[in-house]
Scaffold this motif. Structure first.
Motif, mmCIF file in Angstrom:
data_model
loop_
_atom_site.group_PDB
_atom_site.id
_atom_site.type_symbol
_atom_site.label_atom_id
_atom_site.label_comp_id
_atom_site.label_asym_id
_atom_site.label_seq_id
_atom_site.Cartn_x
_atom_site.Cartn_y
_atom_site.Cartn_z
ATOM 1 N N ASP A 1 0.834 -1.202 0.000
ATOM 2 C CA ASP A 1 0.000 0.000 0.000
ATOM 3 C C ASP A 1 0.868 1.251 0.000
ATOM 4 N N GLY B 1 0.154 4.769 0.748
ATOM 5 C CA GLY B 1 -0.720 5.800 1.260
ATOM 6 C C GLY B 1 -0.097 7.167 1.079
ATOM 7 N N ASP C 1 -1.588 -1.113 -4.119
ATOM 8 C CA ASP C 1 -2.621 -0.078 -4.132
ATOM 9 C C ASP C 1 -1.963 1.243 -3.786
ATOM 10 N N ASP D 1 -6.319 2.918 -3.120
ATOM 11 C CA ASP D 1 -6.345 2.531 -1.703
ATOM 12 C C ASP D 1 -7.757 2.563 -1.128
ATOM 13 N N GLU E 1 -9.310 -0.816 0.446
ATOM 14 C CA GLU E 1 -9.504 -0.878 1.891
ATOM 15 C C GLU E 1 -10.972 -1.119 2.238
ATOM 16 N N ALA F 1 -5.741 -1.015 3.779
ATOM 17 C CA ALA F 1 -5.600 -1.225 2.339
ATOM 18 C C ALA F 1 -4.626 -2.339 2.012
ATOM 19 N N SER F 2 -3.522 -2.420 2.737
ATOM 20 C CA SER F 2 -2.523 -3.427 2.395
ATOM 21 C C SER F 2 -3.073 -4.841 2.569
#
Length: 504
Positions: free
Chosen positions: A12, A14, A82, A243, A247, A441-442
Motif C-alpha cells: 500500500d 498511502g 494499491d 487505496d 480498503e 488497504a494493504s
C-alpha cells in the motif's frame, strides 16, 4: 522464521508512507507487516508534492522489515499494489519522471476548477460522474499546462503512484479502471478514457496507459526488483487498485448498504451500492467486486491532523517514547483520555488543507476555538479527535441527503485502532460499529493478490474466508446526546469562520 509457501504481499502506498502486509493465503492470518514513511513537500501554501523515487525506496525497506520479522521472502507467491489516487506520475520517453508528483491534497488548481465549472460542468459530471475540484488530475494538469508547459511537452507516459512502482518492479506500464476514475478524464458509462476531457488536460491521449482489471496478473517480479527486494524473480504481480477501493473491500464492505468510516491520513464515509449514484457533492467509484459501486463523502485531513499535532507540539511525548519504547500515539491518547467530552470547551476544525465534503472549499483552514487559560494539551488533543469525528459526521449528512440506505458500519484506518478515537466516532454517529482486523488497504491488496494468483475463487470468496473482526462498539446514549449538541456548535463555528478565510 515462518514456513509455508503461501504468503501473499499487499503493498500500500498511502499519502504518508508505504505499508506492507504479509498474509497467509490458507488462513487469511497476518504473518507480519511493516511501514516506512516518506516525505510530502509543501513548497508553497496549498501545494503538496512527493518525489516518485521515494516510493520504491520505501517499498524495498518495508519488504526488508517484513523479512526481518520472520517472513521467508522466498515463500511469497504473489504481490499486489494499491495507492492514493489522482496523483499523476509524468514520465519522459525513457520512463523517467519529469517532475515531482502533484498529490491529491494539493489545492493550487482552484482557478482551473472554476474555469471547468463555468464552462464544462455538465459535460464533466455526465462523463466522469464527479465535479471539478483541486483533488482531481484534470485541473492539476491544466495548472501545469498554464504554468509549466515544458513539463507536459516532455511527458510521453502517464502512470499513477502504485502503477509507477509496479512498473519499476515488473517493467510493465498499465493501470486499472478504478484508478483511472480518479483522473476526471475517464468516461464512466463506457469505462474508457475520454478523449474530449483528456484534451482539456493538455496531456497527449497516447501517453495514457492501458486499462486492466484490479485482479489481473500484469507482470512478474523482474531480476532487478528481485535483487532490490529479496522476492523471488518471476512471481506474479497483480495490478491492484486505489487505496480507497481496496480498503473498503479488505474491511469486508462487499454488500449494498455497507458503510466505511475511515480514520487515516484523510477521512472517508463510503457507502456500497449496486448501482452508481452520481451526486455533485460526493465521489463515485467502481467497487473491487464487479458490478458494485461505492459513494464517497470525504474530508481532506483526519489522522493527518494528529500526526501534524504530534510533530508540532508533542516533543516531550516523542522524547519519552524514545526513552521508554512506548508508542508516542499511546502517550498522546493518555493525555486526551483525561479530558472530558467537549474537551473543556476547546473545539477543532480539521481543515489543514482546505476541505472536500461537504463544502468543497479550498480556502477553509483549521482552527482551535474556545481556548481558555485553563486549557491543557489533553484538551487540544481530544478536541482534535472530536473535530475529525464531527467532520466525518458532516460528510455523512450528504449520504443522508442522498437517501442511501446504511445497514452496517465498519471503522478502519490507523485512528480507528485507538480505543478513545473509535469510541468518540461511535458516539458522534450514535450507531454501533465493528472494527475489522487489520482493516487496511494493504490487507485488501494481499487478498487481491490471492484472487489474481488463483488462491480464491473471486474477491468475495477471499473476504468471506479471511476477514476477522477485532471488536464491536455500541454508542452510549448520554455521550451521544452530548455530542449531538456539540455538533450543532461545530457547524455554527464553521459557518461563522468560513467567510473569514475568503478575505484577502
Amino acid at each position: 522464521m515462518t514456513s509455508g509457501n503461501d504468503i501473499l504481499l499487499g503493498i500500500d502506498f498511502g499519502t504518508g508512507g508505504c505499508k506492507i502486509t504479509a498474509v497467509r493465503a490458507s488462513t487469511g492470518d497476518v504473518v507480519a507487516d511493516a511501514s516506512v514513511e516518506y516525505i510530502t513537500e509543501y513548497a508553497h501554501q496549498g501545494w503538496s508534492e512527493q518525489n516518485p523515487s521515494d516510493w520504491y525506496d520505501a517499498m524495498c525497506k518495508a519488504i526488508a522489515e517484513v523479512g526481518a520479522k520472520g517472513v521467508n521472502l522466498k515463500d511469497v507467491i504473489a504481490i499486489s499494489f494499491d495507492g492514493s489516487t489522482h496523483n499523476a506520475v509524468l514520465l519522459d520517453s525513457q520512463m523517467k519522471p519529469v517532475r515531482k508528483t502533484i498529490m491529491w491534497t494539493d489545492q493550487r488548481s482552484a482557478k482551473q476548477c472554476q474555469f471547468l465549472r463555468e464552462n464544462y460542468c455538465d459535460k464533466i459530471f455526465q462523463t466522469a460522474y464527479q465535479m471539478p475540484t483541486p483533488t482531481w488530475t484534470l485541473p492539476q494538469m491544466m495548472w501545469l499546462k498554464e504554468n509549466e508547459p515544458d513539463v507536459l511537452a516532455k511527458t510521453k507516459h502517464v502512470l499513477f503512484v502504485k502503477d509507477y512502482v509496479r512498473y519499476l518492479t515488473t517493467g510493465v506500464a498499465v493501470t486499472d479502471y478504478i484508478e483511472a476514475q480518479g483522473t476526471l478524464f475517464f468516461d464512466m458509462p463506457n469505462m474508457a478514457w475520454s478523449k474530449e476531457l483528456v484534451e482539456l488536460s493538455g496531456l497527449d491521449f497516447n501517453s495514457l496507459p492501458e486499462l486492466v482489471k484490479p485482479t489481473d496478473v500484469v507482470g512478474k517480479v523482474s531480476k532487478q526488483a528481485s535483487a532490490d527486494t529479496g522476492l523471488r524473480e518471476g512471481i506474479p504481480v497483480i495490478c491492484g487498485t486505489s487505496d480507497s477501493a481496496v480498503e473498503d473491500y479488505g474491511a469486508g464492505a462487499i454488500k449494498e448498504g455497507d458503510c466505511i468510516l475511515k480514520l487515516a491520513t484523510a477521512g472517508n464515509v463510503n457507502v456500497m451500492t449496486n448501482d452508481p449514484h452520481p451526486f455533485k457533492t460526493t465521489l463515485t467509484y467502481s467497487h473491487v467486486v464487479e458490478g458494485m459501486w461505492y459513494t464517497v463523502s470525504a474530508t481532506n485531513a483526519a489522522a493527518l491532523c494528529l500526526r501534524w499535532f504530534r510533530d508540532a507540539f508533542c516533543g516531550e511525548e516523542k522524547l519519552r517514547a524514545t526513552q521508554t519504547g512506548e508508542r508516542v500515539f499511546k502517550l498522546v491518547d493518555e493525555l486526551a483520555e483525561k479530558s472530558p467530552i467537549g474537551s473543556n470547551g476547546v473545539m477543532f476544525h480539521p481543515y489543514l488543507q482546505g476541505e472536500r465534503s461537504p463544502y468543497w472549499d479550498p480556502d477553509l483552514r483549521s482552527s482551535f476555538t474556545g481556548v481558555s487559560i485553563s486549557s491543557n494539551k489533553g484538551d487540544f488533543i481530544r478536541a482534535l479527535m472530536e473535530g475529525v469525528a464531527f467532520s466525518l459526521k458532516d460528510c455523512y449528512g450528504t449520504i443522508e441527503e442522498m437517501g442511501l440506505d446504511v445497514k452496517r458500519i465498519f471503522l478502519i484506518g490507523g485512528g480507528a485502532r485507538g480505543k478513545l478515537w473509535s469510541e468518540i466516532l461511535s458516539n458522534v454517529f450514535n450507531l454501533p460499529a465493528s472494527v475489522p482486523i487489520p482493516g487496511d488497504a494493504s490487507y485488501g491488496s494481499a487478498l487481491l493478490a490471492g484472487v489474481g494468483a488463483g488462491c480464491f475463487a473471486n474477491p468475495v470468496d477471499a473476504v468471506e474466508k479471511c476477514l476477522k473482526t477485532d471488536r464491536t462498539l455500541q454508542p452510549d446514549a448520554e455521550s451521544a446526546e452530548k455530542y449531538a449538541q456539540l455538533f450543532k456548535k461545530y457547524k455554527a463555528t464553521h459557518d461563522a469562520l468560513a467567510p473569514v478565510y475568503k478575505m484577502k
